[in-house]
Each structure stands twice: as structure tokens, then as C-alpha cells.
Design an enzyme around this catalytic site. Structure first.
Site: not given
Ligand code: NAD
Length: 360
Positions: A117, A122, A125, A128, A222
Site C-alpha cells: 500500500r 496505488q 490496489d 482499495s 493498518y
Molecule cells: P482494513 O480493511 O484493514 O480495516 C478497516 C478499518 O478498520 C481500518 O481503518 C482500521 O483502522 C479499522 N479498525 C481496526 N480495528 C478497529 C476497531 N477495534 N475499532 C474501530 N476500527 C477498527 O483497512 P483498509 O481500509 O484496507 O485501510 C487501512 C489503511 O491502509 C489505511 O490507513 C489506509 O489509508 C491505508 N491505505 C493506503 C493506501 C496507499 O497508500 N496506497 C491505499 C489504501 C489504503
């Protein structure tokens, strides 16, 4: 290079690995598509033919690379052969047997879940892009089930108050659920354990719900899994706050772990009649204690939806986005159709989950 795109075999899978528009842009690559592969997603054979694809009944035998959405079934895996590339969602953290089988067969497998990520990756991904679809659809499902309007309405018969929505877990899916619910006019609050999320929630015009609980972000961006004590505090705080909301959409996840339990039965019992919970974590066990994956449970007068594979229900756009992700990876691995696997490259090495000894 010749790539094969099979029709997905899973009963609830309507997406397809490549769409015509994307196939047409793959320079130096012959795309062989199984007849009918895109039908359920709204792409007919004629559109693939117009995009320059070959329509065939067997995409497996001659392909240098097979592009799929879901991991191969046992029967499909048996058709893969030594040295062939496979790109799909392969569940590398949870399907150990499937990955080992691919390794034994000498398949060079790339898991779309393992795309780093990073900014550079990007465009590839797919977690996402598909989470965006899920978040959108979760808000739409909630709006359909709720016996109330989402927006505030001022009518000749008086004013209707807007619905109040809470989104738990504000990663990619959660932020899209917030944005969609806002577009429909609801008053939205969001919560996540990662501190960086507060601003993202607020930038979408939602309120950050303060539960007095701040978790941490791991190096990959994460969430760290909460300790049992923190989990207990989170559940108690939510039990207190949840009755204020008409809809709760939950998306909380920790990669490779069962979904964190956020909503205990006691919290559901305190919700108003007609309230709706959409649990996007159903696939990994659910964020709500009462969720049953793939079913809708009614407790008191509260509906708890545990939908599986929501991206497949928006198959046209989910496939279009997925195909763009896959094509970006394919072009990275094989510029102009010439396979050039650089194992020092973090995208190539990070995404590959099985490879032949000789390639190591
Ligand atoms: P995910 O599907 O793994 O999790 C979904 C959300 O659940 C996350 O935001 C996590 O913090 C939250 N979570 C976990 N335990 C929790 C709890 N007990 N209570 C409440 N919330 C809780 O996550 P995702 O949507 O795949 O994305 C995770 C991270 O990756 C984010 O920081 C996102 O910005 C980042 N990301 C970066 C890029 C990039 O740089 N290219 C692309 C996509 C996502």
C-alpha cells in the site's frame, strides 16, 4: 505474452478479471477470454471481440498468465501448470492449503491482497478499489432497509429529521460509506482506532465519535489489534452511544485476524425499533456479536445484515476498477508483453506468494 481470463466459477461471483476497455489497452499482450466470462458483469462477448480479444472455451492450457478475481477452485487449480503466472485474490493470509497447492504445481502466483500500500502501487490496489464498492453499497443497502428517510425533508406536511448514521472502522470502505451516506443527506458520525482517521472523517463532513479510545497504526498503515481490555472498553463505550443512531455500518478489520467484536448483543437490544446494522466484516466473523455471514438477522425490531462479497453486486464497476488494477500489475511484471520479473522490486516480490525455485 498470452493471458487467459476464465469465467468466474463461484456461485456468487459476478465480476470478471478483465473488461474490454482495459484489454484493448494491453499492448503486446494477447487476451483470450472464456466465452460468457463478462456476461454477468454486463460485458458481452461482442465487446471483448471488438476490443481485440480472442473468445475461446479453454483459457487455461495455452496461457502464460491467468487473470482471475477469486482464488481458483480445486478443479481450476488442477488446470494450472508449471511456470504459469496467476493473478487473483488468493487469500494468502488465510488459505494456506490453497497457496501450498499452487507452490507444489510450480505456479508463479501473485495475490492482489499483497500489493504494497504505497504511492507507487496505488493504481494496482485492488483491496482499495473493491472496498470502495463495498462501502458505497453498504450505505445504499442501509438506506433501502431503513424505514426512514436519510435526508432532512421540509414538506407541506412538516419537517422530517435526517437519519443518524454511525460508521465504525473508517478505512477505505468506511470512508466511502460515510461519503455515500452524506450524499444521501444523513447526519453521519465515524469512529476508528487509528488516530490519523479523525481528520479524514471530518473532511467528509462527518463528526468523529470520541469513545475515549486511541489505538495505533502499524508500519503498513493498518490498525494494531486491540488488547482484550481495550476491546472491553470499546464495547462498553459503544453500548452507551449506539442507541443514538438509526444505522450502524461496521467495517473494522485487522489483516489476517478475525474481525474485532465491537457491538455486543446488549448494544443491539438498546437500539430503536427499525434500526439497521450493516456488518461489512461478516466475511471474517462480523463486528457485531449477532451477525450471521450471508444472512439478515432480526433481533427485536433491529435488522442486522451480514452481506458477503458486496463488490460482486456492483459487478460492472467493480470489474472495471479491478481490471485496471490487474492490468497495472501485469504491465509492471511484463512491460510491452515481455515478462521481466525483478525480485528486488518491492511490488513484484511483495505481491508474489509462490514462485519456482529457479526464479528465486
Ligand atoms: P482494513 O480493511 O484493514 O480495516 C478497516 C478499518 O478498520 C481500518 O481503518 C482500521 O483502522 C479499522 N479498525 C481496526 N480495528 C478497529 C476497531 N477495534 N475499532 C474501530 N476500527 C477498527 O483497512 P483498509 O481500509 O484496507 O485501510 C487501512 C489503511 O491502509 C489505511 O490507513 C489506509 O489509508 C491505508 N491505505 C493506503 C493506501 C496507499 O497508500 N496506497 C491505499 C489504501 C489504503
Amino acid at each position: 505474452m498470452r493471458v487467459g481470463v476464465p469465467r468466474e466459477s463461484g456461485p456468487d461471483e459476478s465480476r470478471v478479471g478483465i473488461v474490454p476497455e482495459v484489454a484493448a489497452r494491453l499492448d503486446g499482450i494477447t487476451v483470450a477470454v472464456e466465452r460468457g466470462a463478462g456476461e454477468e458483469a454486463g460485458f458481452d462477448d461482442g465487446a471483448y471481440a471488438e476490443a481485440g480479444c480472442e473468445l475461446v472455451s479453454d483459457v487455461w492450457t495455452d496461457a502464460d498468465a491467468v487473470l482471475k478475481v477469486a482464488k481458483p477452485s480445486a478443479a481450476e487449480a488442477a488446470r494450472l501448470h508449471d511456470g504459469q503466472l496467476l493473478i487473483a485474490f488468493l487469500q494468502p493470509l488465510t488459505d494456506r492449503d490453497g497457496i501450498e497447492r499452487l507452490a507444489r504445481q510450480g505456479v508463479v502466483a501473485f495475490a492482489m491482497e499483497s500489493i504494497p500500500r504505497t504511492t507507487r502501487a496505488q493504481a494496482m490496489d485492488a483491496l482499495s478499489s473493491q472496498a470502495t464498492v463495498s462501502g458505497y453499497k453498504a450505505a445504499v443497502l442501509a438506506a433501502e432497509r431503513l424505514p426512514r428517510f436519510f435526508p432532512m425533508l421540509t414538506t407541506a406536511a412538516g419537517t422530517i429529521a435526517p437519519a443518524r448514521i454511525l460508521v465504525l472502522g473508517a478505512g477505505v470502505a468506511g470512508l466511502q460509506a460515510i461519503a455515500t451516506a452524506r450524499r444521501l443527506g444523513a447526519v453521519v458520525s465515524g469512529f476508528d482506532v487509528r488516530p490519523a482517521v479523525r481528520e479524514q472523517v471530518q473532511s467528509l463532513g462527518a463528526t468523529f465519535l470520541d469513545l475515549g479510545l486511541v489505538g495505533e497504526e502499524t508500519e503498513g498503515g493498518y490498525a494494531r489489534e486491540l488488547t482484550p481490555d481495550e476491546q472491553q472498553r470499546q464495547q462498553e463505550a459503544l453500548e452507551e452511544r449506539i442507541p443514538d443512531f438509526d444505522v450502524v455500518i461496521t467495517t473494522a478489520a485487522v489483516p489476517g485476524r478475525p474481525a474485532p467484536r465491537l457491538i455486543p448483543k446488549a448494544a443491539v437490544e438498546r437500539m430503536r425499533p427499525g434500526s439497521v446494522i450493516v456488518d461489512l466484516a461478516a466475511e471474517t466473523g462480523g463486528n457485531c456479536e449477532l451477525t450471521r455471514p450471508g444472512e439478515t438477522v432480526v433481533v427485536g425490531r433491529v435488522e442486522i445484515l451480514g452481506p458477503l462479497n458486496l463488490p460482486s453486486t456492483v459487478a460492472f464497476h467493480a470489474s472495471q476498477l479491478y481490471a485496471r488494477n490487474v492490468a497495472a500489475l501485469l504491465v509492471h511484471l511484463a512491460p510491452n508483453g515481455e515478462l521481466a520479473l525483478d525480485w528486488d522490486d518491492e511490488i513484484t516480490a511483495g505481491t508474489c506468494v509462490t514462485r519456482k525455485e529457479a526464479m528465486a
